[in-house]
Design a protein around this motif. Structure first.
Motif, PDB file in Angstrom:
ATOM      1  N   CYS A 152     -65.234 -58.768 -35.627  1.00 45.33           N
ATOM      2  CA  CYS A 152     -65.294 -58.353 -34.096  1.00 45.33           C
ATOM      3  C   CYS A 152     -64.475 -59.388 -33.029  1.00 45.33           C
ATOM      4  O   CYS A 152     -64.562 -59.034 -31.910  1.00 45.33           O
ATOM      5  CB  CYS A 152     -66.771 -58.053 -33.516  1.00 45.33           C
ATOM      6  SG  CYS A 152     -67.708 -59.524 -33.088  1.00 45.33           S
ATOM      7  N   GLY A 153     -63.805 -60.244 -33.732  1.00 46.18           N
ATOM      8  CA  GLY A 153     -63.062 -61.236 -32.606  1.00 46.18           C
ATOM      9  C   GLY A 153     -63.692 -62.084 -32.052  1.00 46.18           C
ATOM     10  O   GLY A 153     -62.929 -62.794 -31.420  1.00 46.18           O
ATOM     11  N   LYS A 154     -64.953 -62.578 -32.527  1.00 46.36           N
ATOM     12  CA  LYS A 154     -65.599 -63.866 -31.890  1.00 46.36           C
ATOM     13  C   LYS A 154     -65.195 -64.994 -32.464  1.00 46.36           C
ATOM     14  O   LYS A 154     -64.856 -65.959 -31.689  1.00 46.36           O
ATOM     15  CB  LYS A 154     -67.138 -63.540 -31.955  1.00 46.36           C
ATOM     16  CG  LYS A 154     -67.892 -64.547 -31.160  1.00 46.36           C
ATOM     17  CD  LYS A 154     -69.448 -64.252 -31.526  1.00 46.36           C
ATOM     18  CE  LYS A 154     -70.174 -65.401 -30.714  1.00 46.36           C
ATOM     19  NZ  LYS A 154     -71.400 -65.683 -31.310  1.00 46.36           N
TER      20      LYS A 154
ATOM     21  N   ILE B 198     -76.515 -49.475 -27.024  1.00 46.45           N
ATOM     22  CA  ILE B 198     -75.234 -49.734 -26.178  1.00 46.45           C
ATOM     23  C   ILE B 198     -74.054 -49.408 -27.360  1.00 46.45           C
ATOM     24  O   ILE B 198     -73.095 -48.630 -26.847  1.00 46.45           O
ATOM     25  CB  ILE B 198     -75.370 -51.105 -25.778  1.00 46.45           C
ATOM     26  CG1 ILE B 198     -76.236 -51.276 -24.663  1.00 46.45           C
ATOM     27  CG2 ILE B 198     -73.865 -51.773 -25.659  1.00 46.45           C
ATOM     28  CD1 ILE B 198     -76.326 -52.774 -24.075  1.00 46.45           C
ATOM     29  N   VAL B 199     -74.080 -49.832 -28.408  1.00 43.52           N
ATOM     30  CA  VAL B 199     -73.290 -49.754 -29.543  1.00 43.52           C
ATOM     31  C   VAL B 199     -73.149 -48.257 -29.784  1.00 43.52           C
ATOM     32  O   VAL B 199     -71.988 -47.759 -29.862  1.00 43.52           O
ATOM     33  CB  VAL B 199     -73.621 -50.503 -30.651  1.00 43.52           C
ATOM     34  CG1 VAL B 199     -72.748 -50.060 -31.729  1.00 43.52           C
ATOM     35  CG2 VAL B 199     -73.875 -52.007 -30.337  1.00 43.52           C
TER      36      VAL B 199
ATOM     37  N   PHE C 137     -75.770 -57.978 -31.799  1.00 44.48           N
ATOM     38  CA  PHE C 137     -75.832 -59.128 -32.222  1.00 44.48           C
ATOM     39  C   PHE C 137     -77.302 -59.408 -32.774  1.00 44.48           C
ATOM     40  O   PHE C 137     -78.085 -58.890 -32.700  1.00 44.48           O
ATOM     41  CB  PHE C 137     -75.604 -60.351 -31.110  1.00 44.48           C
ATOM     42  CG  PHE C 137     -74.075 -60.281 -30.874  1.00 44.48           C
ATOM     43  CD1 PHE C 137     -73.397 -61.390 -31.397  1.00 44.48           C
ATOM     44  CD2 PHE C 137     -73.597 -59.585 -29.837  1.00 44.48           C
ATOM     45  CE1 PHE C 137     -71.819 -61.307 -31.135  1.00 44.48           C
ATOM     46  CE2 PHE C 137     -72.254 -59.428 -29.664  1.00 44.48           C
ATOM     47  CZ  PHE C 137     -71.251 -60.382 -30.275  1.00 44.48           C
TER      48      PHE C 137
ATOM     49  N   ALA D  22     -62.704 -54.147 -29.691  1.00 40.96           N
ATOM     50  CA  ALA D  22     -63.611 -53.133 -29.350  1.00 40.96           C
ATOM     51  C   ALA D  22     -62.771 -51.932 -29.006  1.00 40.96           C
ATOM     52  O   ALA D  22     -63.642 -50.657 -29.197  1.00 40.96           O
ATOM     53  CB  ALA D  22     -64.358 -53.740 -28.060  1.00 40.96           C
TER      54      ALA D  22
ATOM     55  N   ARG E 209     -70.282 -54.149 -31.991  1.00 41.84           N
ATOM     56  CA  ARG E 209     -71.186 -55.139 -32.368  1.00 41.84           C
ATOM     57  C   ARG E 209     -72.672 -55.217 -31.878  1.00 41.84           C
ATOM     58  O   ARG E 209     -72.570 -55.133 -30.663  1.00 41.84           O
ATOM     59  CB  ARG E 209     -70.482 -56.396 -32.174  1.00 41.84           C
ATOM     60  CG  ARG E 209     -71.218 -57.677 -32.842  1.00 41.84           C
ATOM     61  CD  ARG E 209     -71.032 -58.194 -34.318  1.00 41.84           C
ATOM     62  NE  ARG E 209     -72.124 -59.067 -34.607  1.00 41.84           N
ATOM     63  CZ  ARG E 209     -71.713 -60.267 -35.047  1.00 41.84           C
ATOM     64  NH1 ARG E 209     -70.533 -60.768 -34.747  1.00 41.84           N
ATOM     65  NH2 ARG E 209     -72.504 -60.978 -35.233  1.00 41.84           N
TER      66      ARG E 209
ATOM     67  N   GLU F  39     -61.309 -59.662 -28.600  1.00 41.44           N
ATOM     68  CA  GLU F  39     -62.367 -58.847 -28.599  1.00 41.44           C
ATOM     69  C   GLU F  39     -62.402 -58.015 -28.008  1.00 41.44           C
ATOM     70  O   GLU F  39     -62.830 -56.588 -28.468  1.00 41.44           O
ATOM     71  CB  GLU F  39     -63.729 -59.739 -28.577  1.00 41.44           C
ATOM     72  CG  GLU F  39     -63.856 -60.078 -26.974  1.00 41.44           C
ATOM     73  CD  GLU F  39     -63.417 -61.676 -26.590  1.00 41.44           C
ATOM     74  OE1 GLU F  39     -62.159 -61.867 -27.129  1.00 41.44           O
ATOM     75  OE2 GLU F  39     -63.834 -62.216 -26.031  1.00 41.44           O
ATOM     76  N   VAL F  40     -61.697 -57.523 -26.920  1.00 44.07           N
ATOM     77  CA  VAL F  40     -61.757 -56.346 -26.031  1.00 44.07           C
ATOM     78  C   VAL F  40     -60.633 -55.422 -26.898  1.00 44.07           C
ATOM     79  O   VAL F  40     -61.109 -54.269 -27.011  1.00 44.07           O
ATOM     80  CB  VAL F  40     -61.115 -56.729 -24.823  1.00 44.07           C
ATOM     81  CG1 VAL F  40     -61.013 -55.342 -24.007  1.00 44.07           C
ATOM     82  CG2 VAL F  40     -61.892 -57.722 -24.035  1.00 44.07           C
TER      83      VAL F  40
ATOM     84  N   SER G 246     -78.081 -59.127 -27.352  1.00 42.48           N
ATOM     85  CA  SER G 246     -77.287 -59.135 -26.318  1.00 42.48           C
ATOM     86  C   SER G 246     -76.938 -58.246 -25.244  1.00 42.48           C
ATOM     87  O   SER G 246     -76.548 -57.166 -25.617  1.00 42.48           O
ATOM     88  CB  SER G 246     -75.883 -59.729 -26.809  1.00 42.48           C
ATOM     89  OG  SER G 246     -74.997 -59.775 -26.027  1.00 42.48           O
TER      90      SER G 246
ATOM     91  N   GLU H 181     -79.741 -52.733 -27.480  1.00 39.70           N
ATOM     92  CA  GLU H 181     -78.489 -53.006 -27.943  1.00 39.70           C
ATOM     93  C   GLU H 181     -78.101 -52.031 -28.877  1.00 39.70           C
ATOM     94  O   GLU H 181     -76.489 -51.669 -28.861  1.00 39.70           O
ATOM     95  CB  GLU H 181     -78.665 -54.613 -28.565  1.00 39.70           C
ATOM     96  CG  GLU H 181     -77.237 -55.105 -28.519  1.00 39.70           C
ATOM     97  CD  GLU H 181     -77.057 -56.394 -28.974  1.00 39.70           C
ATOM     98  OE1 GLU H 181     -78.054 -56.838 -29.401  1.00 39.70           O
ATOM     99  OE2 GLU H 181     -75.919 -56.813 -29.192  1.00 39.70           O
TER     100      GLU H 181
ATOM    101  N   GLN I 103     -71.192 -46.520 -27.214  1.00 41.76           N
ATOM    102  CA  GLN I 103     -69.576 -47.015 -27.286  1.00 41.76           C
ATOM    103  C   GLN I 103     -68.855 -45.866 -28.189  1.00 41.76           C
ATOM    104  O   GLN I 103     -67.513 -46.046 -28.259  1.00 41.76           O
ATOM    105  CB  GLN I 103     -69.310 -48.370 -27.774  1.00 41.76           C
ATOM    106  CG  GLN I 103     -69.589 -49.434 -26.538  1.00 41.76           C
ATOM    107  CD  GLN I 103     -69.430 -50.744 -27.227  1.00 41.76           C
ATOM    108  OE1 GLN I 103     -70.350 -51.376 -27.377  1.00 41.76           O
ATOM    109  NE2 GLN I 103     -68.314 -51.198 -27.841  1.00 41.76           N
TER     110      GLN I 103
END
Lengths: 354, 251
Positions: free
Chosen positions: B49-51, B156-157, B83, B75, B81, B71-72, B87, B153, B160
């Motif tokens: 995910c680019g973290k 939220i995922v 966590f 996404a 993602r 990360e953007v 988050s 969370e 998206q």
């Protein structure tokens, strides 16, 4: 409930500042200087709205708002000086014979207004771009912006900068042909500041209520989550930083003709910290808090400096410590908690009597 | 294959956190990753995910290289993602949390002039219903119980609407009943999405592992197989119980 609460604040605000204060002046109770002082506080409140957007809502502590404020003030001041003489006095004393190139555009009023907003906005964009792209956050952001303001302060202090050095720019006569010493003109400036403050408040209110505003608050809460939800946080932070700089500059532009002087002292370390304190004391993350904080702290300042001239900074520091320790949400938060407490008490007594 | 990882290597301060020869996930596949602490499970998701930046190797998603992207962008490509530690946005209401997540245009002007359309409201409402958040829509997210935060969370995922969901320990801190419900939800989501789940709870894994389970140990892939194969593998049992095993030593 919430809307009732807000409208009470609005009614009180308009009643005091649009009716009571001018009426007090017209009936002879208040001198025009008092009116002018409040007009100046409105300008601070406009800048405070910007600080609330960037710090209270987005969680970025920017210490260079005082610098943007001064850029607005200096721009108008340069125009006013040129209205009076073709070559400012201090330049004559410094044996400068021709007007420096960067003074030239300030001969025209419209160009001055444009530049007063364009320069702070462009600088904010540049500063913000560099800082946000390099992912500078939290206390580092505060330190860097404070250092930047300090550097600018040192530059403005110098005579070589040709902006009046330590003495700044002062002794203005007319603005667009209106005599700045005239009572009517002062009253008009008061009302213009009041109107701009109201407009700025409404704009900020719209921003914070929009989804854009929600993204800002989300960045404050958890910036990484915002990124993983596919928002380019850098763009959002940059946008709000530019808006905050613009608000500071507009405040500075209106402040100048009502004060009659601008010196680098307006953007020294003390001044830039003080601006943040207005918002902290009033209640960050709340636009009403920012306005009330700016008005109240400055009112206290004028009261305290006339009663106990040497202890103002101690009083301010004490208030700040109390706020940080006991009421995190500032004055507005305190009022809300008190109202809730009283409401609960009332409910309890009602229950026991029943 | 939707996601392919080849020869991925990451080290933190000289310690190899991950040294993965191959790992891939197909379309609409639910993959479970297990492994003892420090096996590099979360690190793998962090890289996808680019973290976290990888030292070397390649990760392709929908045929495109994603290593080095931020990360953007990742996404936006369709990776969501969740966590390990929930988050969310604690100072916003549950509704606002969900509203920000909904897949729409996410640039400055679109958000500034954003209006909730009936379609979006419906979508938020239906996801909230599925995760039993509809009763707390106007509560601050920070005031929710831990299990509810986990679900928020996940919601939220879901909103998206990513192609690939990375779900890190969804059942942590949940009651048995909530865990089972989460499992059911993941199975249902897997009909339309690819999902990678990291878990420790064996009962939960048994419920959701309808396909392959990957076992990571010390940053390397120990084995890949069905739940039963994995459960009965001596090496897996040994590494979980901390027993010494000659085959593990050579890994």
């Amino acid at each position: 409930m919430k809307t009732n609460n807000s409208s009470l604040y609005y009614i009180l605000f308009i009643a005091i500042f649009a009716i009571l204060l001018p009426a007090g002046h017209l009936s002879g109770f208040l001198s025009i200087n008092t009116i002018s002082i409040w007009g100046r506080y409105f300008c601070f409140a406009i800048a405070a709205l910007g600080i609330d957007l960037i710090w209270g809502y987005t969680g970025i502590l920017s210490m260079c708002q005082a610098f943007f404020f001064c850029l607005g003030s200096y721009g108008i001041a340069m125009h006013l000086v040129l209205q009076k003489t073709a070559l400012p006095d201090f330049m004559v004393w410094n044996k400068i014979t021709t007007l420096p190139f960067f003074w030239q555009p300030f001969n025209s009023f419209s160009l001055t207004v444009i530049l007063c907003m364009l320069i702070p906005a462009a600088l904010a964009f540049l500063i913000g771009f560099v800082l946000f792209k390099s992912r500078i956050k939290g206390v580092y952001m505060a330190i860097i912006t404070q250092a930047l303001t300090l550097a600018m302060w040192l530059i403005f202090l110098r005579n070589e900068t040709n902006l009046g050095g330590t003495n700044g720019l002062t002794d203005f006569k007319t603005l667009l042909g209106f005599d700045l010493a005239n009572t009517q003109v002062k009253l008009a400036l008061y009302f213009i500041s009041f109107t701009v403050l109201c407009l700025a408040y409404m704009a900020c209110h719209r921003i914070t209520r929009s989804k854009f505003g929600k993204v800002l608050q989300a960045i404050r809460d958890s910036e990484s989550r915002v990124s993983y939800t596919a928002y380019h946080t850098v763009n959002f932070k940059l946008a709000v930083f530019v808006v905050a700089a613009l608000l500071a500059a507009v405040g500075g532009m209106l402040y100048l003709p009502q004060t009659g002087i601008i010196t680098p002292g307006r953007m020294d370390v003390k001044a830039s910290v003080e601006m943040v304190m207005w918002v902290a004391l009033g209640g960050r993350g709340n636009l009403k808090g920012a306005v009330i904080g700016a008005l109240l702290v400055n009112f206290l300042y004028s009261v305290c400096t006339s009663w106990f001239p040497d202890s103002w900074l101690f009083i301010l520091g004490f208030l700040f410590v109390i706020t940080v320790l006991y009421f995190d949400k500032g004055l507005i938060g305190l009022v809300t908690t008190l109202r809730a407490r009283i409401g609960n008490l009332y409910l309890k007594t009602a229950q026991t009597t029943n | 294959m939707l996601l392919t990882v080849n020869n991925l290597s990451v080290s933190f301060g000289g310690v190899h956190a991950l040294n993965l020869d191959h790992f891939s996930v197909g379309e609409k596949e639910l993959r479970v990753i297990i492994g003892p602490n420090g096996a590099g499970k979360s690190t793998l998701l962090d890289i996808i995910c680019g973290k976290t930046r990888a030292d070397s190797g390649e990760v392709t998603f929908k045929g495109k290289q994603i290593l080095g992207k931020n990360e953007v962008t990742i996404a936006e490509m369709g990776i969501g993602r969740k966590f390990q530690k929930p988050s969310i946005f604690p100072e916003l209401t549950v509704y606002d949390n969900l509203l920000l997540a909904v897949k729409t245009k996410k640039d400055i002007f679109s958000t500034l002039f954003f209006r909730v359309t009936p379609a979006i409201a419906d979508r938020i409402h239906s996801v909230a219903m599925r995760l039993q958040l509809n009763g707390v829509m106007y509560k601050l997210a920070g005031a929710l119980a831990h299990g509810q935060k986990q679900w928020l969370e996940i919601a939220i995922v879901m909103l998206q609407d990513p192609t690939l969901m990375l779900i890190d320990e969804p059942a942590a801190g949940m009651s048995d009943e909530e865990t089972e419900k989460t499992g059911g939800l993941l199975l249902e989501l897997a009909k339309t999405h690819s999902i990678i789940v990291i878990e420790h709870d064996m009962k939960f894994i048994e419920q959701i592992a309808n396909n392959l389970v990957t076992v990571l140990v010390r940053g390397k892939r120990l084995m890949e197989g069905t739940f039963d194969e994995v459960k009965n593998d001596q090496r897996v049992i040994d590494c979980y119980l901390g027993r010494s095993n000659a085959q593990l030593e050579t890994l």
